[in-house]
Write a protein that holds these residues in place. Structure first.
Motif, short mmCIF file in Angstrom:
data_model
loop_
_atom_site.label_atom_id
_atom_site.label_comp_id
_atom_site.label_asym_id
_atom_site.label_seq_id
_atom_site.Cartn_x
_atom_site.Cartn_y
_atom_site.Cartn_z
N MET A 1 0.84 -1.21 0.00
CA MET A 1 0.00 0.00 0.00
C MET A 1 0.87 1.25 0.00
N SER A 2 0.54 2.20 -0.89
CA SER A 2 1.27 3.46 -0.92
C SER A 2 0.66 4.43 0.10
N THR A 3 1.47 5.36 0.54
CA THR A 3 0.97 6.41 1.43
C THR A 3 1.25 7.76 0.80
N TYR A 4 0.40 8.72 1.10
CA TYR A 4 0.47 10.03 0.47
C TYR A 4 0.30 11.13 1.52
N SER A 5 1.02 12.21 1.31
CA SER A 5 0.79 13.40 2.12
C SER A 5 -0.33 14.20 1.47
N ILE A 6 -0.81 15.21 2.17
CA ILE A 6 -1.86 16.04 1.57
C ILE A 6 -1.31 16.82 0.39
N LYS A 7 0.01 17.09 0.40
CA LYS A 7 0.65 17.75 -0.74
C LYS A 7 0.65 16.84 -1.95
N ASP A 8 0.85 15.54 -1.74
CA ASP A 8 0.77 14.57 -2.84
C ASP A 8 -0.63 14.57 -3.46
N LEU A 9 -1.64 14.58 -2.60
CA LEU A 9 -3.02 14.61 -3.09
C LEU A 9 -3.28 15.87 -3.91
N GLU A 10 -2.74 16.98 -3.45
CA GLU A 10 -2.88 18.25 -4.17
C GLU A 10 -2.25 18.15 -5.55
N GLN A 11 -1.04 17.60 -5.63
CA GLN A 11 -0.35 17.50 -6.92
C GLN A 11 -1.05 16.55 -7.87
N LEU A 12 -1.57 15.46 -7.35
CA LEU A 12 -2.23 14.48 -8.19
C LEU A 12 -3.61 14.91 -8.66
N SER A 13 -4.33 15.60 -7.81
CA SER A 13 -5.73 15.95 -8.12
C SER A 13 -5.91 17.36 -8.63
N GLY A 14 -4.97 18.25 -8.29
CA GLY A 14 -5.13 19.66 -8.66
C GLY A 14 -5.97 20.44 -7.66
N ILE A 15 -6.43 19.80 -6.60
CA ILE A 15 -7.23 20.48 -5.57
C ILE A 15 -6.28 20.96 -4.46
N LYS A 16 -6.37 22.22 -4.13
CA LYS A 16 -5.49 22.80 -3.13
C LYS A 16 -5.62 22.09 -1.78
N ALA A 17 -4.50 21.97 -1.08
CA ALA A 17 -4.50 21.31 0.24
C ALA A 17 -5.47 21.99 1.20
N HIS A 18 -5.54 23.32 1.12
CA HIS A 18 -6.45 24.06 1.99
C HIS A 18 -7.89 23.64 1.74
N THR A 19 -8.25 23.48 0.46
CA THR A 19 -9.61 23.06 0.11
C THR A 19 -9.88 21.64 0.61
N LEU A 20 -8.90 20.77 0.46
CA LEU A 20 -9.07 19.39 0.92
C LEU A 20 -9.34 19.34 2.43
N ARG A 21 -8.63 20.18 3.17
CA ARG A 21 -8.83 20.20 4.63
C ARG A 21 -10.23 20.69 4.98
N ILE A 22 -10.73 21.69 4.24
CA ILE A 22 -12.09 22.20 4.48
C ILE A 22 -13.11 21.09 4.20
N TRP A 23 -12.90 20.35 3.10
CA TRP A 23 -13.82 19.28 2.76
C TRP A 23 -13.78 18.16 3.80
N GLU A 24 -12.61 17.92 4.34
CA GLU A 24 -12.49 16.94 5.43
C GLU A 24 -13.38 17.34 6.61
N GLN A 25 -13.26 18.59 7.00
CA GLN A 25 -13.97 19.08 8.19
C GLN A 25 -15.47 19.20 7.95
N ARG A 26 -15.82 19.70 6.75
CA ARG A 26 -17.22 20.01 6.51
C ARG A 26 -18.04 18.81 6.07
N TYR A 27 -17.42 17.93 5.27
CA TYR A 27 -18.18 16.82 4.67
C TYR A 27 -17.66 15.44 5.08
#
Length: 298
Positions: free
Chosen positions: A1-27
Motif C-alpha cells: 500500500m502506498s501512502t500520500y501526504s496532503i501535498k501529494d493529493l494536491e499534486q495528483l488531483s489539482g485540488i489545493k490542500a487548503h480546500t481538501l482540509r475544508i472538505w475533510e472538516q465540513r463533509y
C-alpha cells in the motif's frame, strides 16, 4: 500500500490542500490516518476518492452532492463523464485514476475513446505526454510507486507498437535508424518518433532499448541510413553526454544525427555540424515537414 501526504493529493488531483482540509472538516470526505508520531497520511483508497471527486467537481458537480454519493455511484458518474467530450485535463485525471487502480480495461477505453475523437497523434501530444510528465515527477518524489509507473508505461508502449504496425511502408522517403543508448530504457518518446516518421512515409529501422554499440555499428553499416535518431533520458549521464555526442558524430559522420531527451534539452551541449537537437517530441513532425519542403524546393 502506498501512502500520500496532503501535498501529494494536491499534486495528483489539482485540488489545493487548503480546500481538501475544508472538505475533510465540513463533509467528512477524507479520513486521514496518522503515524505513530502523529503525522497525517492518506492511502490508495483516499487517492482514488479524491481523484474521482476532482473530476466530478471540475465538471459542475457540487461538493455537497459528491459527498453524498456512494463509491459505486461516484465511479459510475466518472465513467459517464470520461465517455463524453472532456478537457484534456479531465482525461489526464481519468488516466491517473486508472493508474492508481491499475485498471487496464478502463485505461484502454479512455485512450481508445480519445484516439477515435482527436486522433492518435493529438492524443499522444495533448493527453499522454502531459500525463507521463505528471506521473514522472510524482514517481521521483515517491508519490506513486514504480509498479504503477511501469504498468502505465507498458500499456502506452503497447498502443504505440500497434499504431506503428498499422503504418505500412510503401517505399521511397528517407531511411531512419532509431535506437536508445546502452543503459537507456525510456522508450515512449523514441517509439512515438518512429510512429511519426513512418506516418510520413519514411522507412524506420528500430533497434529499441539499450542498444549495444557493436549492434548499432552493424545495423548502420548494413542499411546506411541517412538519419540516426536517439533520445537520452538517463544514459549516458550528464557528465558523459557531451563525449557521447562527439563520438557519435565521428562514428556516423555521413548521417544526420537527431538527438533529444532530458540529458540534451536545456543542457549546455555543443552540437557537431551533423547533429541536431529537438527540444520537444512535437518537433519531430515539424522537422519532417521541413525535410519535405527542402525536397520540393530541390
Amino acid at each position: 500500500m502506498s501512502t500520500y501526504s496532503i501535498k501529494d493529493l494536491e499534486q495528483l488531483s489539482g485540488i489545493k490542500a487548503h480546500t481538501l482540509r475544508i472538505w475533510e472538516q465540513r463533509y467528512n470526505l477524507l479520513l486521514p490516518k496518522r503515524t505513530d508520531t502523529n503525522i497525517r497520511f492518506y492511502d490508495d483508497a483516499d487517492l482514488k476518492l479524491i481523484l474521482n471527486v476532482a473530476l466530478l467537481n471540475d465538471n459542475g458537480y457540487k461538493i455537497s452532492k459528491i459527498a453524498g454519493m456512494s463509491g459505486v455511484e461516484m465511479k459510475e458518474e466518472v465513467i459517464k463523464l470520461t465517455e463524453k467530450t472532456l478537457t484534456h485535463d479531465d482525461q489526464i485525471n481519468a488516466l491517473t485514476i486508472c493508474m492508481v487502480e491499475m485498471d487496464e480495461e478502463r485505461f484502454d477505453k479512455v485512450l481508445s475513446t480519445n484516439i477515435l475523437k482527436i486522433g492518435f497523434e493529438q492524443t499522444m501530444l495533448n493527453i499522454i505526454y502531459p500525463f507521463m510528465s505528471k506521473i514522472g515527477v510524482l514517481w521521483q518524489t515517491g508519490a506513486i510507486n514504480p509498479a504503477q509507473e511501469h504498468f502505465i508505461s507498458n500499456l502506452i508502449r503497447q498502443k504505440l507498437i500497434v499504431a506503428i504496425d498499422a503504418q505500412i511502408y510503401k517505399g521511397g522517403g528517407k531511411k531512419f535508424l532509431l535506437y536508445l543508448p546502452e543503459g537507456e530504457h525510456h522508450e515512449i518518446s523514441i517509439l512515438f518518433a518512429a510512429y511519426l516518421i513512418k506516418l510520413k512515409g519514411h522507412k524506420v529501422i528500430y533497434l529499441g532499448q539499450s542498444t549495444p554499440d557493436d549492434d548499432l555499428d552493424s545495423v548502420y553499416n548494413l542499411h546506411q541510413p541517412e538519419y540516426l535518431m536517439t533520445v537520452i533520458t538517463t544514459s549516458p549521464s550528464a557528465e558523459n553526454v557531451q563525449e557521447y555526442i562527439d563520438v557519435l558524430s565521428e562514428r556516423f559522420n555521413n548521417a544526420k544525427i537527431i538527438v533529444s531527451g532530458y540529458q540534451i534539452v536545456g543542457q549546455d551541449i555543443k552540437l557537431p555540424k551533423n547533429v541536431k537537437s529537438l527540444n520537444y517530441i512535437r518537433q519531430v513532425r515539424e522537422y519532417l515537414e521541413e525535410m519535405e519542403e527542402v525536397t520540393i524546393e530541390k
